[in-house]
Design a protein around this motif. Structure first.
Motif, PDB file in Angstrom:
ATOM      1  N   GLU A 160       0.949  -1.228   0.119  1.00 43.55           N
ATOM      2  CA  GLU A 160       0.140   0.059  -0.087  1.00 43.55           C
ATOM      3  C   GLU A 160       0.757   1.452   0.281  1.00 43.55           C
ATOM      4  O   GLU A 160       0.300   2.358   0.222  1.00 43.55           O
ATOM      5  CB  GLU A 160      -0.692   0.031   1.393  1.00 43.55           C
TER       6      GLU A 160
ATOM      7  N   ASP B 174      -0.474   4.162  -2.219  1.00 41.56           N
ATOM      8  CA  ASP B 174      -1.740   4.373  -1.949  1.00 41.56           C
ATOM      9  C   ASP B 174      -1.562   5.482  -0.627  1.00 41.56           C
ATOM     10  O   ASP B 174      -1.809   6.593  -0.406  1.00 41.56           O
ATOM     11  CB  ASP B 174      -2.664   3.330  -1.233  1.00 41.56           C
TER      12      ASP B 174
ATOM     13  N   ASP C 297      -7.883   1.716  -7.821  1.00 41.07           N
ATOM     14  CA  ASP C 297      -8.046   1.258  -6.502  1.00 41.07           C
ATOM     15  C   ASP C 297      -9.212   1.689  -5.896  1.00 41.07           C
ATOM     16  O   ASP C 297      -9.073   2.847  -5.296  1.00 41.07           O
ATOM     17  CB  ASP C 297      -6.747   1.638  -5.960  1.00 41.07           C
TER      18      ASP C 297
END
Length: 150
Positions: free
Chosen positions: A54, A57, A74
């Motif tokens: 992640e 992100d 996503d």
């Protein structure tokens, strides 16, 4: 500012993003993991993040501000930026919305469970010309409304 989750962003869309952002005078940043590092990448508009499921992100989540745009496939990332007043757009031209994101997350979960059972195979289908047009139209719409607000 436009943040692009670049690891899974198709090349043809990257070109559209660059051309349109420049045309509208909007700042943009491609964020990718080091796995996708390219020595040819313009370091002014590309940043490469350590490996980690992640990491990209989290970088985007920690840098976006109200009014920014995040381009991502996503749904999870989209669900995290929407409450911050950030616009989120899929690479197929779907604008994620706060009032429907929970449903999208639920369907993602169901599809993940089905894949674990072996009922779904393969990845996402190839972008169609209609997907590219939808994406481009939504991007231009955002840029036209937010030009000069960087």
């Amino acid at each position: 500012m436009v943040f692009i989750d670049a690891d899974a962003c198709p090349k043809e869309l990257k070109k559209i993003i660059e051309e349109q952002a420049l045309a509208y005078g909007t700042s943009y940043l491609f964020v990718a993991s080091f796995q996708h590092f390219s020595a040819d990448a313009d370091q002014k508009v590309w940043t490469f993040i350590d490996e980690g499921k992640e990491a990209v992100d989290l970088y985007i989540l920690n840098h976006v501000k109200k009014g920014d745009l995040v381009i991502t496939q996503d749904i999870g990332l989209a669900s995290l930026v929407l409450p911050k007043g950030v616009y989120a757009l899929s690479t197929r031209g779907k604008q994620y919305q706060e009032d429907t994101i929970d449903t999208s997350l639920a369907f993602r979960y169901l599809h993940q469970m089905e894949r674990k059972k072996g009922r779904y195979g393969g990845g996402p289908k190839k972008l169609s010309s209609e997907d590219v047009k939808n994406f481009s139209d939504r991007l231009i719409n955002y840029l036209a409304r937010h030009a000069g607000k960087n």
